[in-house]
Design a protein around this motif. Structure first.
Motif, PDB file in Angstrom:
ATOM      1  N   ILE A  51       0.837  -1.200   0.000  1.00  0.00           N
ATOM      2  CA  ILE A  51       0.000   0.000   0.000  1.00  0.00           C
ATOM      3  C   ILE A  51       0.874   1.253   0.000  1.00  0.00           C
ATOM      4  O   ILE A  51       0.567   2.232  -0.691  1.00  0.00           O
ATOM      5  CB  ILE A  51      -0.971  -0.004   1.201  1.00  0.00           C
ATOM      6  CG1 ILE A  51      -1.820  -1.275   1.188  1.00  0.00           C
ATOM      7  CG2 ILE A  51      -1.883   1.199   1.147  1.00  0.00           C
ATOM      8  CD1 ILE A  51      -2.811  -1.360   2.309  1.00  0.00           C
ATOM      9  N   LEU A  72       1.877   1.924  -3.392  1.00  0.00           N
ATOM     10  CA  LEU A  72       0.788   2.567  -4.133  1.00  0.00           C
ATOM     11  C   LEU A  72       0.741   4.057  -3.818  1.00  0.00           C
ATOM     12  O   LEU A  72       0.483   4.879  -4.700  1.00  0.00           O
ATOM     13  CB  LEU A  72      -0.549   1.918  -3.777  1.00  0.00           C
ATOM     14  CG  LEU A  72      -0.844   0.572  -4.443  1.00  0.00           C
ATOM     15  CD1 LEU A  72      -2.102  -0.043  -3.860  1.00  0.00           C
ATOM     16  CD2 LEU A  72      -1.010   0.749  -5.940  1.00  0.00           C
ATOM     17  N   VAL A  73       1.001   4.423  -2.554  1.00  0.00           N
ATOM     18  CA  VAL A  73       0.999   5.844  -2.184  1.00  0.00           C
ATOM     19  C   VAL A  73       2.085   6.589  -2.959  1.00  0.00           C
ATOM     20  O   VAL A  73       1.860   7.697  -3.461  1.00  0.00           O
ATOM     21  CB  VAL A  73       1.194   6.021  -0.662  1.00  0.00           C
ATOM     22  CG1 VAL A  73       1.297   7.488  -0.306  1.00  0.00           C
ATOM     23  CG2 VAL A  73       0.047   5.389   0.093  1.00  0.00           C
ATOM     24  N   GLN A 123       3.193   5.843  -5.869  1.00  0.00           N
ATOM     25  CA  GLN A 123       2.696   6.008  -7.237  1.00  0.00           C
ATOM     26  C   GLN A 123       1.623   7.095  -7.303  1.00  0.00           C
ATOM     27  O   GLN A 123       1.586   7.876  -8.260  1.00  0.00           O
ATOM     28  CB  GLN A 123       2.121   4.680  -7.752  1.00  0.00           C
ATOM     29  CG  GLN A 123       3.164   3.606  -7.982  1.00  0.00           C
ATOM     30  CD  GLN A 123       4.170   4.001  -9.039  1.00  0.00           C
ATOM     31  OE1 GLN A 123       3.876   4.803  -9.933  1.00  0.00           O
ATOM     32  NE2 GLN A 123       5.370   3.470  -8.935  1.00  0.00           N
ATOM     33  N   VAL A 124       0.749   7.149  -6.280  1.00  0.00           N
ATOM     34  CA  VAL A 124      -0.271   8.198  -6.255  1.00  0.00           C
ATOM     35  C   VAL A 124       0.406   9.560  -6.258  1.00  0.00           C
ATOM     36  O   VAL A 124       0.020  10.469  -6.999  1.00  0.00           O
ATOM     37  CB  VAL A 124      -1.184   8.048  -5.011  1.00  0.00           C
ATOM     38  CG1 VAL A 124      -2.042   9.285  -4.821  1.00  0.00           C
ATOM     39  CG2 VAL A 124      -2.070   6.823  -5.125  1.00  0.00           C
ATOM     40  N   ARG A 156       1.748  10.367  -9.740  1.00  0.00           N
ATOM     41  CA  ARG A 156       0.755  10.623 -10.792  1.00  0.00           C
ATOM     42  C   ARG A 156      -0.117  11.828 -10.496  1.00  0.00           C
ATOM     43  O   ARG A 156      -0.575  12.509 -11.388  1.00  0.00           O
ATOM     44  CB  ARG A 156      -0.149   9.402 -11.007  1.00  0.00           C
ATOM     45  CG  ARG A 156       0.549   8.106 -11.304  1.00  0.00           C
ATOM     46  CD  ARG A 156       1.428   8.206 -12.528  1.00  0.00           C
ATOM     47  NE  ARG A 156       2.437   7.151 -12.437  1.00  0.00           N
ATOM     48  CZ  ARG A 156       3.631   7.222 -13.013  1.00  0.00           C
ATOM     49  NH1 ARG A 156       3.962   8.267 -13.716  1.00  0.00           N
ATOM     50  NH2 ARG A 156       4.489   6.241 -12.875  1.00  0.00           N
ATOM     51  N   HIS A 157      -0.453  12.035  -9.215  1.00  0.00           N
ATOM     52  CA  HIS A 157      -1.385  13.104  -8.869  1.00  0.00           C
ATOM     53  C   HIS A 157      -0.671  14.313  -8.289  1.00  0.00           C
ATOM     54  O   HIS A 157      -1.231  15.398  -8.239  1.00  0.00           O
ATOM     55  CB  HIS A 157      -2.419  12.625  -7.849  1.00  0.00           C
ATOM     56  CG  HIS A 157      -3.355  11.576  -8.363  1.00  0.00           C
ATOM     57  ND1 HIS A 157      -4.596  11.862  -8.859  1.00  0.00           N
ATOM     58  CD2 HIS A 157      -3.219  10.235  -8.467  1.00  0.00           C
ATOM     59  CE1 HIS A 157      -5.195  10.740  -9.233  1.00  0.00           C
ATOM     60  NE2 HIS A 157      -4.386   9.743  -9.008  1.00  0.00           N
ATOM     61  N   THR A 167       0.547   1.277 -13.243  1.00  0.00           N
ATOM     62  CA  THR A 167       0.917   2.354 -12.323  1.00  0.00           C
ATOM     63  C   THR A 167       1.217   3.657 -13.046  1.00  0.00           C
ATOM     64  O   THR A 167       1.357   4.688 -12.406  1.00  0.00           O
ATOM     65  CB  THR A 167       2.146   1.959 -11.500  1.00  0.00           C
ATOM     66  OG1 THR A 167       3.095   1.394 -12.383  1.00  0.00           O
ATOM     67  CG2 THR A 167       1.801   0.980 -10.419  1.00  0.00           C
ATOM     68  N   ASP A 176      -0.808   5.275 -14.897  1.00  0.00           N
ATOM     69  CA  ASP A 176      -2.009   6.107 -14.967  1.00  0.00           C
ATOM     70  C   ASP A 176      -2.433   6.542 -13.566  1.00  0.00           C
ATOM     71  O   ASP A 176      -2.227   5.817 -12.605  1.00  0.00           O
ATOM     72  CB  ASP A 176      -3.154   5.319 -15.609  1.00  0.00           C
ATOM     73  CG  ASP A 176      -2.931   5.130 -17.097  1.00  0.00           C
ATOM     74  OD1 ASP A 176      -2.172   5.934 -17.669  1.00  0.00           O
ATOM     75  OD2 ASP A 176      -3.484   4.187 -17.658  1.00  0.00           O
ATOM     76  N   PRO A 177      -3.061   7.718 -13.450  1.00  0.00           N
ATOM     77  CA  PRO A 177      -3.452   8.189 -12.119  1.00  0.00           C
ATOM     78  C   PRO A 177      -4.601   7.392 -11.499  1.00  0.00           C
ATOM     79  O   PRO A 177      -4.574   7.089 -10.310  1.00  0.00           O
ATOM     80  CB  PRO A 177      -3.882   9.643 -12.358  1.00  0.00           C
ATOM     81  CG  PRO A 177      -3.533   9.963 -13.758  1.00  0.00           C
ATOM     82  CD  PRO A 177      -3.298   8.703 -14.501  1.00  0.00           C
ATOM     83  N   VAL A 201      -3.978   3.741  -9.653  1.00  0.00           N
ATOM     84  CA  VAL A 201      -3.323   3.718  -8.347  1.00  0.00           C
ATOM     85  C   VAL A 201      -4.286   4.179  -7.254  1.00  0.00           C
ATOM     86  O   VAL A 201      -4.284   3.643  -6.155  1.00  0.00           O
ATOM     87  CB  VAL A 201      -2.015   4.542  -8.339  1.00  0.00           C
ATOM     88  CG1 VAL A 201      -0.931   3.779  -9.041  1.00  0.00           C
ATOM     89  CG2 VAL A 201      -2.193   5.902  -8.945  1.00  0.00           C
ATOM     90  N   PHE A 239      -5.624   1.830  -4.270  1.00  0.00           N
ATOM     91  CA  PHE A 239      -5.421   2.275  -2.884  1.00  0.00           C
ATOM     92  C   PHE A 239      -6.719   2.139  -2.081  1.00  0.00           C
ATOM     93  O   PHE A 239      -6.729   1.578  -0.974  1.00  0.00           O
ATOM     94  CB  PHE A 239      -4.923   3.730  -2.880  1.00  0.00           C
ATOM     95  CG  PHE A 239      -4.643   4.268  -1.506  1.00  0.00           C
ATOM     96  CD1 PHE A 239      -3.448   3.989  -0.879  1.00  0.00           C
ATOM     97  CD2 PHE A 239      -5.587   5.031  -0.844  1.00  0.00           C
ATOM     98  CE1 PHE A 239      -3.191   4.478   0.395  1.00  0.00           C
ATOM     99  CE2 PHE A 239      -5.335   5.520   0.425  1.00  0.00           C
ATOM    100  CZ  PHE A 239      -4.132   5.238   1.046  1.00  0.00           C
ATOM    101  N   ALA A 288      -7.367  -1.482  -1.468  1.00  0.00           N
ATOM    102  CA  ALA A 288      -6.449  -2.094  -0.513  1.00  0.00           C
ATOM    103  C   ALA A 288      -6.785  -1.687   0.917  1.00  0.00           C
ATOM    104  O   ALA A 288      -6.870  -2.532   1.810  1.00  0.00           O
ATOM    105  CB  ALA A 288      -5.013  -1.705  -0.860  1.00  0.00           C
TER     106      ALA A 288
END
Lengths: 114, 600
Positions: free
Chosen positions: A90, A93-94, A96-97, A100-101, B154, B156-157, B160, B164, B167
Motif C-alpha cells: 500500500i 501505491l501511495v 505512485q499516487v 501521478r497526482h 501504475t 495512470d493516475p 493507483v 489504494f 487495498a
C-alpha cells in the motif's frame, strides 16, 4: 486476569479506525492501518497469557510447568509477516499516487466519483 | 488423491516463484506458455478433486498431523463439491483471463503472470481449507495479489487511486476478521473449523459468540461487496485491466460470500441456530438493499466497466438473500447463480475489453454508433445481457428457481421479485449500452439525465482494427457457458446434494475429526426452469432500456427518482475515509442487531 490488555486492544482498534477515517495524508493513513492491526497483536497475546506462566520454550523447563499459549504467538508472528507485505504494497501505491497526482491528501483525489 | 489435494495451491505458487526468479531471463512468450500450462494443470487438479469429493468429503492433514480424540493440532484441507467447484471456477477464469490478455496488452511485464498465479493459488487455498486461521491467511494473500493486479497500470493516475481504496478498505475488513478469529480462539482454544463448531455447539449464542460472528461475517462481506461495504468494488473495477475484472467479478467477490457461508455452517450454526429466523431476516434485508441499490447505481452509469461493476453488486445482493435463506435449496441456488453469473459477467467484461481494445474508450456517450461496424460484439453483449437476466437454461435461471423453492419454504416468496428487478435493471443497462452504441438510439436530450462520467483510460497505447481469435474464444465461451449451463442434466440435484452436505455441521465435524464417512443424498424434483419469470425479466429489461432512450415520458418518470439517486451517487465519493466510515457503520449496525436478536 486483568482486563487492561483487552481495553488496550479495543482502544488501538478504535483509534486506528478514527485515524483512517479522518486522515489528510495517505502515508499517515497507512500507518493508522498499522495501528489498527497492532490491536490484533495485543488481543492475541492477551488471549494466550497466563499469570505466572513461563515462556513456551519447552527445552529447559521441567515437564508440567505452566506455559503461555504458543499458538497465539505463532498466529501473531504470521500476522506480522502478512501485514509487512500488505503495508509495503500500500505504501508503494501511495508513492505512485504521489507521482501521478502530485498530492497525497485523499480529499484532493476525486477521480473516481459517482 | 492425497498428493493431489495440495497441488491447486502448491503448483501455481511454485511456478509463480520460478517465474519471478527468472523474470529478467525468460522470454515473454515462454512465460506466458508456462503460466497457461500451470493454470491448465491447476484446473485439472481442481476438477479431479471435485470428482473425488462427490462421494465423500476429502480431508487431508498437512504433514500427517492427524487429530487425536477430536483435538486437531495440524492444518487440514476439507474438500467438498462446493469448495472444489469454486476452486475450479477460479482456475477456469484465470485461464480465460490469461488467454485474453495474451493478445490484449501491447506490453505487459512477466510479473503480471506471477501475480495471476499467486492470485489463483490463494483463491484455491481459500476455497479448500478447513482451518479458520488458514482462511484468513489465504484471504490476505488473495487480497494482496488482487491489489497488485488492480493497480498494475501504475503509469495512470486512476488505477493507483482505485487500488489504494480497494487495498485500505479490504485490509481493514481483514482485521475485523482476525479480531473475530481471536475471540473464537479465546472461547474454544481451537482453529480447526470442525473443532470450533463442535465446541461452540455445546454453549449458547452469548455476546462473545455473536460479536465474533459479526466481526468475521462483516469482514468477509467487505470482500463480497455488500452494501454498505461495497464502495471499493466500483473503483477497483473501473480501473483494473479488463481481464482482471472477470476474476474480481466472477469469483473473488463470491468467495467473500462463500467464506461467510462456510464459517456460519461449520462454526456458528450450532450456537446461533436458535435465532435462525432473525439471522435470515438480517441477511434478507442486507441482500435486498444491496440488490436494489446496486441495480439503481448500475443503470445510472455511462462507463461500461463501472456499470458492470454495479451490476455485480446488485447480483451479489441476490446471492446474499439466497445464502441467507439458511436452507439447502437457497445455498444450492446461490451456488448455481454464482456459476451462471461468472459466465455472463465474465463474458461481458471480456467484451468490454474488446471494445476498449478497439475504440480506446468504454464511455457509452462517446461510443455512440461506434459499435456499428462490430455487430458480432454487439451480439455477444446481447447474449451476455440475456444470460444476466436469466433466460431459461442459463445458470442464473437454474439457480433462481432453486432459490425460489428455498424462499417459499421459509415464507420469503417476495425474493423472486428482487431477482426479477435485479435481472431486469442490470440487463436493461447492457441493452441500453448496445442500443446506443450499435444502433445510435437515444436523443440528445437524455444527455442531461442522471448518468455520471468517469474518466476511463485504455489498457493499450492506441486503438486496434483487429480483434484476435484468442481474445474472442474466451469471451464467447464464457457467455455461452453462462447462457446454456442449465442444460447439463442433473445439475440442480447434484448441487442440492452438495448444499445439504455443506450445511451438515455435525456430519462435517465427524468427517474431519473422527474420519466417519459423510454420505448425503438429495434430489431436486421441482420445475427446472421458470419460463414466465425469465420472459418478464428480459422484456422488462428491454422495455426499460428502450423506454429510457426513446420515450421522453419514461425518462421523466425515471427522473422522479433522480434526487435520491443523486444522493446515493454522491456517497460514492472516491474518498477512502468515507468508505471506512461506512464500513464501521455497517459493522456496528450488524453487531447491534446481532446483540438484540441473535443472542440466546
Amino acid at each position: 486476569m486483568s482486563y487492561l490488555p483487552y481495553a488496550v486492544a479495543a482502544w488501538l482498534f478504535v483509534v486506528g479506525l478514527y485515524g483512517i477515517v479522518t486522515s489528510r495524508n495517505m502515508v499517515h493513513l497507512v500507518i493508522c492501518l498499522a495501528v489498527l492491526q497492532s490491536s490484533t497483536y495485543v488481543l492475541l497475546l492477551a488471549i494466550g497469557y497466563r499469570t505466572g506462566a513461563a515462556a513456551p520454550i519447552f527445552a529447559d523447563i521441567p515437564v508440567g510447568t505452566p506455559a503461555v499459549d504458543p499458538v497465539v504467538q505463532a498466529l501473531m508472528l504470521t500476522d506480522i509477516v502478512v501485514e509487512v507485505a500488505v503495508v509495503a504494497l500500500i505504501l508503494a501505491l501511495v508513492v505512485q499516487v504521489h507521482k501521478r497526482h502530485g498530492v497525497i491528501d485523499p480529499d484532493k483525489l476525486r477521480d473516481l466519483k459517482g | 488423491m492425497g498428493a493431489l489435494t495440495a497441488l491447486p495451491v502448491a503448483l501455481p505458487l511454485l511456478v509463480a516463484a520460478l517465474l519471478a526468479g527468472l523474470n529478467h531471463v525468460i522470454k515473454r512468450r515462454a512465460a506466458l506458455f508456462v503460466t497457461i500450462a500451470a493454470s491448465l494443470a491447476t484446473l485439472w487438479c481442481c476438477l479431479e478433486l471435485y470428482r473425488g469429493c462427490l462421494a465423500n468429503t476429502l480431508v487431508y492433514w498437512f504433514g500427517g498431523w492427524q487429530p487425536r480424540q477430536g483435538i486437531a493440532l495440524g492444518i487440514s484441507f476439507a474438500i467438498d463439491p462446493i469448495g472444489a467447484g469454486l476452486a475450479a471456477l477460479a482456475a477456469l477464469l484465470v485461464l480465460a483471463a490469461l488467454l485474453f490478455s495474451s493478445k490484449y496488452f501491447d506490453t505487459i511485464g512477466n510479473l503480471y503472470h506471477v501475480l495471476m498465479l499467486v492470485f489463483l493459488a490463494a483463491m484455491c487455498g481459500f476455497a479448500l481449507t478447513g482451518d479458520l486461521f488458514n482462511l484468513f491467511v489465504f484471504f490476505e494473500l488473495m487480497s494482496a495479489a488482487a491489489y497488485g493486479l488492480c493497480g498494475y497500470k501504475t503509469e495512470d493516475p486512476a488505477p493507483v487511486q482505485g487500488a489504494f481504496n480497494f487495498a485500505v478498505t479490504n485490509t481493514a475488513g481483514a482485521y475485523f476478521v482476525l479480531t473475530g478469529i481471536g475471540l473464537v480462539y479465546a472461547r474454544t482454544g481451537a482453529l480447526n473449523m470442525a473443532q470450533i463448531g463442535r465446541a461452540l455447539a455445546h454453549g449458547t449464542g452469548d455476546a462473545l459468540v455473536v460479536g465474533a460472528f459479526t466481526l468475521i461475517a462483516c469482514g468477509f462481506l467487505v470482500k463480497a461487496a455488500v452494501v454498505p461495504f461495497h464502495f471499493w468494488l466500483a473503483d477497483a473495477h473501473a480501473v483494473a485491466p479488463a481481464p482482471v475484472c472477470i476474476l474480481f467479478s466472477g469469483v473473488m467477490v463470491e468467495l467473500g460470500l462463500y467464506a461467510v457461508a462456510r464459517v456460519y455452517w461449520t462454526i456458528f450454526s450450532g450456537a446461533l441456530g436458535a435465532s435462525e429466523p432473525a439471522l435470515r431476516a438480517i441477511f434478507a434485508a442486507l441482500g435486498a438493499f444491496t440488490a436494489l441499490a446496486g441495480a439503481a447505481m448500475c443503470f445510472s452509469q455511462r462507463n461500461l466497466k463501472r456499470l458492470l461493476a454495479f451490476s455485480t453488486i446488485s447480483h451479489m445482493g441476490v446471492m446474499v438473500i439466497g445464502f441467507g435463506l439458511l436452507n439447502p435449496e437457497g445455498l444450492a441456488g446461490t451456488a448455481l447463480y454464482v456459476l451462471g453469473h461468472a459466465g455472463a459477467k465474465g463474458g461481458l467484461f471480456l467484451c468490454a475489453g474488446i471494445v476498449l481494445h478497439r475504440c480506446q474508450s468504454v464511455d457509452e456517450r462517446e461510443l455512440k454508433l461506434k459499435l456499428a461496424p462490430m455487430p458480432f460484439t454487439a451480439l455477444a453483449f446481447l447474449c451476455g445481457a440475456a444470460a444476466l437476466a436469466g433466460t431459461p437454461f442459463s445458470g442464473i435461471a437454474a439457480g433462481a428457481i432453486l432459490m425460489h423453492e428455498g424462499a417459499l419454504r421459509v415464507g420469503y416468496g417476495w425474493m423472486a421479485w428482487i431477482v426479477v428487478v435485479s435481472g431486469c435493471v442490470t440487463s436493461g443497462a447492457v441493452f441500453r449500452f448496445v442500443a446506443r452504441t450499435y444502433a445510435g438510439w437515444g436523443s440528445e436530450e437524455s444527455e442531461n439525465a442522471a448518468e455520471g462520467r468517469i474518466e476511463d483510460r485504455p489498457d493499450t497505447k492506441e486503438g486496434h482494427n483487429h480483434t484476435s481469435a484468442v481474445m474472442w474464444i474466451p469471451a464467447v465461451a464464457l457467455v455461452a457457458g453462462g447462457l446454456l449451463m442449465g442444460m447439463l442434466p442433473n445439475l440442480q440435484s447434484a448441487t442440492l446434494a452438495a448444499a445439504v452436505r455443506f450445511e451438515d455441521r455435525s456430519g462435517y465435524a465427524r468427517r474431519v475429526l473422527d474420519g466417519v464417512p459423510l454420505v448425503t443424498q438429495a434430489s431436486f424434483g421441482g420445475k427446472r426452469f421458470d419460463g414466465v419469470d425469465a420472459i418478464i425479466t428480459i422484456f422488462a429489461g428491454i422495455a426499460l432500456a428502450l423506454g429510457y432512450l426513446l420515450w421522453a415520458r419514461a425518462r421523466r418518470a425515471l427522473h422522479a427518482i433522480a434526487l435520491p439517486l443523486r444522493m446515493v451517487r454522491n456517497l460514492h465519493s472516491g474518498h477512502v475515509g468515507d468508505y471506512v466510515t461506512w464500513l464501521t457503520f455497517g459493522v456496528a449496525t450488524f453487531g447491534l442487531l446481532g446483540l438484540l436478536f441473535l443472542r440466546s
